[in-house]
Write an enzyme that holds these catalytic residues in place. Structure first.
Site, PDB file in Angstrom:
ATOM      1  N   HIS A  66      -7.992   1.188  -1.427  1.00 38.82           N
ATOM      2  CA  HIS A  66      -7.800   0.281  -2.560  1.00 38.82           C
ATOM      3  C   HIS A  66      -9.127  -0.253  -3.109  1.00 38.82           C
ATOM      4  O   HIS A  66      -9.220  -1.415  -3.518  1.00 38.82           O
ATOM      5  CB  HIS A  66      -6.840  -0.857  -2.184  1.00 38.82           C
ATOM      6  CG  HIS A  66      -5.526  -0.346  -1.694  1.00 38.82           C
ATOM      7  ND1 HIS A  66      -4.629   0.287  -2.524  1.00 38.82           N
ATOM      8  CD2 HIS A  66      -4.981  -0.319  -0.446  1.00 38.82           C
ATOM      9  CE1 HIS A  66      -3.578   0.664  -1.809  1.00 38.82           C
ATOM     10  NE2 HIS A  66      -3.768   0.315  -0.552  1.00 38.82           N
ATOM     11  N   SER A  71       0.840  -1.197   0.000  1.00 41.36           N
ATOM     12  CA  SER A  71       0.000   0.000   0.000  1.00 41.36           C
ATOM     13  C   SER A  71       0.876   1.249   0.000  1.00 41.36           C
ATOM     14  O   SER A  71       1.718   1.422  -0.868  1.00 41.36           O
ATOM     15  CB  SER A  71      -0.968  -0.043   1.187  1.00 41.36           C
ATOM     16  OG  SER A  71      -1.918   1.000   1.115  1.00 41.36           O
TER      17      SER A  71
END
Length: 304
Positions: free
Chosen positions: A190, A86
């Site tokens: 996401h 991430s």
């Protein structure tokens, strides 16, 4: 072949930066970064409570700063490959020389603010699924309207969506899943819920001049290695609203011939996954400066 990895949001804990600021030059470096991005990183890394550092706009630059600071403490090194989970991908991009430290922190500051704004539109969150068959779990999540936002390998998938959808998941777990654990994050990262942040980040990225990676850069979009700086930057923008495929990153580490893995501060999450998915590969998490000697020994042994 040593791989250097950087964790994502949720790895931070109150006061975790304190011992690192005692290293020579560290406080001055963090002060300069703080001035550059308009955020008191030292305060948030040493004095702020868990709620304060849970704020996406704070957590993300704090994590990148910690990763850069701890990696710098290792001295001059060139790992065989780098990757990040991430927001850790921005840290990895700096490790690889795609962005300098100031540019990386400026980009992550914009990322954190934009994602916090996107998260405020709808109440959303994320939960980790422990155990179960990935294909069965993914199909079940999609049935509930949830996104498999992180497919981490080693039997772990992170679901993201609205709080209502996550509550339904807690009541109706996929077959074989032992436990559903809510994560301490402030939104459904996401996923399509982050689409507004992509446009903001794209504009910020357009002002940067990325260099090509100096070492092998593994993208968490699909586990592919990326040799072009502009493509790395493009992927950093797009991954805000797309799932993280850490499972595929670890498959690529295997293909590259990984023999050791170091996770920068605040380490622990990715080394835990690696211990299960990469059996026999020595791992080390940089939690405090007390871990530096062991990390340097690992670097010396594995040729970084």
């Amino acid at each position: 072949m040593l791989v250097l990895v950087a964790p994502g949001q949720g790895a931070q804990t109150p006061g975790f930066l304190t011992p690192w600021l005692e290293l020579p030059g560290a406080a001055d470096r963090v002060a300069a970064w703080s001035d550059a991005i308009g955020l008191d990183l030292a305060h948030y890394g040493t004095q702020a409570d868990a709620d304060a550092i849970r704020d996406t706009s704070v957590a993300q630059p704090l994590l990148v700063a910690a990763g850069l600071l701890s990696a710098a403490a290792l001295g001059d090194m060139l790992p065989g490959a780098v990757a990040g989970h991430s927001v850790g991908e921005i840290t990895a991009a700096a490790f690889a020389g795609v962005l300098d430290d100031t540019a990386a922190l400026g980009l992550v500051r914009r990322r954190g603010l934009a994602m916090a704004e996107a998260a405020a539109i709808t109440e959303t969150g994320m939960s980790a699924l422990l155990g179960g068959d990935p294909e069965v779990s993914v199909a079940h999540l999609e049935k509930l309207g949830l996104t498999p936002a992180n497919i981490n390998g080693a039997g772990q998938i992170v679901a993201a969506g609205t709080l209502e959808q996550l509550a339904a998941l807690s009541e109706d777990k996929p077959e074989g899943v032992r436990k559903v654990v809510p994560l301490k994050v402030a939104g459904a990262f996401h996923t399509h819920h982050m689409a507004p942040a992509v446009d903001v980040l794209a504009k910020a990225a357009a002002a940067l001049a990325p260099a090509d990676p100096k070492v092998t850069y593994v993208s968490n979009k699909d586990g592919r290695t990326v040799a072009s700086g502009p493509e790395v930057l493009e992927r950093l923008v797009g991954q805000v609203a797309n799932p993280v495929r850490w499972d595929l990153c670890m498959e690529t580490f295997k293909e590259l011939g990984v023999t050791a893995l170091i996770e920068v501060c605040p380490g622990g999450t990715l080394t835990g996954l690696a211990k299960r998915a990469l059996p026999g590969v020595p791992t080390l998490a940089l939690k405090t400066p007390d871990d530096l000697d062991a990390a340097r020994a690992l670097i010396a042994e594995h040729g970084a």
